[in-house]
Write an enzyme that holds these catalytic residues in place. Sequence first.
Site, PDB file in Angstrom:
ATOM      1  N   ASP A 101       3.356   2.495  -0.850  1.00  0.00           N
ATOM      2  CA  ASP A 101       1.937   2.758  -0.627  1.00  0.00           C
ATOM      3  C   ASP A 101       1.176   1.442  -0.485  1.00  0.00           C
ATOM      4  O   ASP A 101       0.345   1.284   0.395  1.00  0.00           O
ATOM      5  CB  ASP A 101       1.341   3.605  -1.767  1.00  0.00           C
ATOM      6  CG  ASP A 101       1.653   3.050  -3.150  1.00  0.00           C
ATOM      7  OD1 ASP A 101       2.551   2.183  -3.277  1.00  0.00           O
ATOM      8  OD2 ASP A 101       1.001   3.472  -4.125  1.00  0.00           O
ATOM      9  N   ASP A 104       1.153  -5.570  -3.385  1.00  0.00           N
ATOM     10  CA  ASP A 104       0.098  -6.382  -3.994  1.00  0.00           C
ATOM     11  C   ASP A 104       0.690  -7.782  -4.246  1.00  0.00           C
ATOM     12  O   ASP A 104       0.801  -8.582  -3.329  1.00  0.00           O
ATOM     13  CB  ASP A 104      -0.352  -5.657  -5.263  1.00  0.00           C
ATOM     14  CG  ASP A 104      -1.518  -6.310  -5.965  1.00  0.00           C
ATOM     15  OD1 ASP A 104      -2.070  -7.278  -5.443  1.00  0.00           O
ATOM     16  OD2 ASP A 104      -1.892  -5.849  -7.071  1.00  0.00           O
ATOM     17  N   LYS A 132      -1.968  -6.299   0.470  1.00  0.00           N
ATOM     18  CA  LYS A 132      -2.962  -7.269  -0.014  1.00  0.00           C
ATOM     19  C   LYS A 132      -2.379  -8.667   0.198  1.00  0.00           C
ATOM     20  O   LYS A 132      -1.853  -9.283  -0.737  1.00  0.00           O
ATOM     21  CB  LYS A 132      -3.230  -7.045  -1.511  1.00  0.00           C
ATOM     22  CG  LYS A 132      -3.989  -5.771  -1.829  1.00  0.00           C
ATOM     23  CD  LYS A 132      -4.324  -5.714  -3.322  1.00  0.00           C
ATOM     24  CE  LYS A 132      -4.996  -4.418  -3.697  1.00  0.00           C
ATOM     25  NZ  LYS A 132      -5.145  -4.272  -5.165  1.00  0.00           N
ATOM     26  N   PHE A 153      -9.528  -3.332  -5.800  1.00  0.00           N
ATOM     27  CA  PHE A 153      -8.826  -2.149  -6.286  1.00  0.00           C
ATOM     28  C   PHE A 153      -9.053  -0.943  -5.370  1.00  0.00           C
ATOM     29  O   PHE A 153     -10.192  -0.584  -5.079  1.00  0.00           O
ATOM     30  CB  PHE A 153      -9.244  -1.801  -7.717  1.00  0.00           C
ATOM     31  CG  PHE A 153      -8.355  -0.765  -8.323  1.00  0.00           C
ATOM     32  CD1 PHE A 153      -7.113  -1.109  -8.848  1.00  0.00           C
ATOM     33  CD2 PHE A 153      -8.721   0.575  -8.302  1.00  0.00           C
ATOM     34  CE1 PHE A 153      -6.256  -0.144  -9.357  1.00  0.00           C
ATOM     35  CE2 PHE A 153      -7.876   1.551  -8.826  1.00  0.00           C
ATOM     36  CZ  PHE A 153      -6.641   1.182  -9.345  1.00  0.00           C
ATOM     37  N   LEU A 154      -7.951  -0.345  -4.930  1.00  0.00           N
ATOM     38  CA  LEU A 154      -8.014   0.792  -4.017  1.00  0.00           C
ATOM     39  C   LEU A 154      -7.488   2.058  -4.687  1.00  0.00           C
ATOM     40  O   LEU A 154      -6.724   1.993  -5.662  1.00  0.00           O
ATOM     41  CB  LEU A 154      -7.201   0.498  -2.750  1.00  0.00           C
ATOM     42  CG  LEU A 154      -7.615  -0.772  -1.983  1.00  0.00           C
ATOM     43  CD1 LEU A 154      -6.676  -1.019  -0.816  1.00  0.00           C
ATOM     44  CD2 LEU A 154      -9.053  -0.686  -1.516  1.00  0.00           C
ATOM     45  N   ARG A 166      -4.608  10.386  -6.832  1.00  0.00           N
ATOM     46  CA  ARG A 166      -3.491  10.296  -5.868  1.00  0.00           C
ATOM     47  C   ARG A 166      -3.604  11.334  -4.763  1.00  0.00           C
ATOM     48  O   ARG A 166      -3.074  11.152  -3.668  1.00  0.00           O
ATOM     49  CB  ARG A 166      -2.148  10.504  -6.578  1.00  0.00           C
ATOM     50  CG  ARG A 166      -1.758   9.402  -7.544  1.00  0.00           C
ATOM     51  CD  ARG A 166      -0.305   9.568  -7.945  1.00  0.00           C
ATOM     52  NE  ARG A 166       0.090   8.782  -9.104  1.00  0.00           N
ATOM     53  CZ  ARG A 166       0.478   7.505  -9.062  1.00  0.00           C
ATOM     54  NH1 ARG A 166       0.476   6.855  -7.918  1.00  0.00           N
ATOM     55  NH2 ARG A 166       0.845   6.875 -10.152  1.00  0.00           N
TER      56      ARG A 166
HETATM   57  P1  IMP Z   1       3.024  -5.313  -6.849  1.00  0.00           P
HETATM   58  O1  IMP Z   1       2.052  -6.235  -7.538  1.00  0.00           O
HETATM   59  O2  IMP Z   1       3.184  -5.659  -5.394  1.00  0.00           O
HETATM   60  O3  IMP Z   1       4.336  -5.258  -7.587  1.00  0.00           O
HETATM   61  O4  IMP Z   1       2.380  -3.866  -6.893  1.00  0.00           O
HETATM   62  C1  IMP Z   1       2.798  -3.000  -7.870  1.00  0.00           C
HETATM   63  C2  IMP Z   1       2.117  -1.667  -7.884  1.00  0.00           C
HETATM   64  O5  IMP Z   1       0.792  -1.853  -8.376  1.00  0.00           O
HETATM   65  C3  IMP Z   1       1.928  -0.900  -6.595  1.00  0.00           C
HETATM   66  O6  IMP Z   1       3.088  -0.245  -6.151  1.00  0.00           O
HETATM   67  C4  IMP Z   1       0.860   0.073  -7.047  1.00  0.00           C
HETATM   68  O7  IMP Z   1       1.438   1.138  -7.765  1.00  0.00           O
HETATM   69  C5  IMP Z   1       0.024  -0.772  -7.965  1.00  0.00           C
HETATM   70  N1  IMP Z   1      -1.193  -1.266  -7.285  1.00  0.00           N
HETATM   71  C6  IMP Z   1      -1.391  -2.482  -6.734  1.00  0.00           C
HETATM   72  N2  IMP Z   1      -2.629  -2.578  -6.211  1.00  0.00           N
HETATM   73  C7  IMP Z   1      -3.213  -1.370  -6.440  1.00  0.00           C
HETATM   74  C8  IMP Z   1      -4.523  -0.838  -6.137  1.00  0.00           C
HETATM   75  O8  IMP Z   1      -5.396  -1.470  -5.517  1.00  0.00           O
HETATM   76  N3  IMP Z   1      -4.751   0.452  -6.536  1.00  0.00           N
HETATM   77  C9  IMP Z   1      -3.827   1.196  -7.201  1.00  0.00           C
HETATM   78  N4  IMP Z   1      -2.602   0.741  -7.501  1.00  0.00           N
HETATM   79  C10 IMP Z   1      -2.311  -0.542  -7.132  1.00  0.00           C
HETATM   80 MG    MG Z   2       3.489   2.037  -6.270  1.00  0.00          MG
END
Ligand code: IMP
Ligand code: MG
Length: 176
Positions: A101, A104, A132, A153-154, A166
């Site tokens: 989805d 980040d 991001k 934050f989304l 969700r």
């Molecule tokens: P990562 O930092 O790339 O490991 O992202 C980990 C997880 O953080 C994602 O798969 C989402 O579940 C959650 N996440 C990151 N950014 C957002 C956001 O803006 N909204 C909601 N969940 C987020």
């Molecule tokens: Mg996720």
Amino acid sequence: MITVRDKDFEVYYTAEQINSKIEALVKELEHDYKNSTPIFLGILNGCFMFVSDLLKSYQNACEVGFIKATSYEGMQSTGKVTFSGMEHLNIENRDVIIVEDIVDTGNTLKALDKFLVSYKPKSVKVCTLLFKREAYKQELPIDYVCFEVDNKFLLGYGLDYDGLGRNLPEVYILNE
Ligand code: IMP
Ligand code: MG
């Protein structure tokens, strides 16, 4: 504008905008995988809506599987991520497309890439609805992206705030 728990959010991408980006992305995937039967590997929970819409458009032969990512946040911000559900899948010598989805920091993806190596896939590419780029800290290329987004934050379309939101068909942004 909507309120989820204590926070206000406004629409960032409408369902229509999301659908048209997905259509374009699917054309690219169909072209790139025309000589293959790829396995779309969704990372739960956030990916469910994206995987569903993506694969309803995808016209060629493919398989789909899901694994669940769980992250344990320690004292540092580098949370350890573990995966479950791989015992139901065989990706050996297959073209795998990870479906996320949102990417980040890339911590989840980095851990997943490392985790998948022992299952001997033929290739691994990454497909995400939201990216991001500003927050991304890894080297691993993000191959397919629907939207590059601000480092805010989304919510919605699979993404949650404290477990809620969700089910929203649009992507929302926190109103600060
Ligand atoms: P990562 O930092 O790339 O490991 O992202 C980990 C997880 O953080 C994602 O798969 C989402 O579940 C959650 N996440 C990151 N950014 C957002 C956001 O803006 N909204 C909601 N969940 C987020
Ligand atoms: Mg996720």
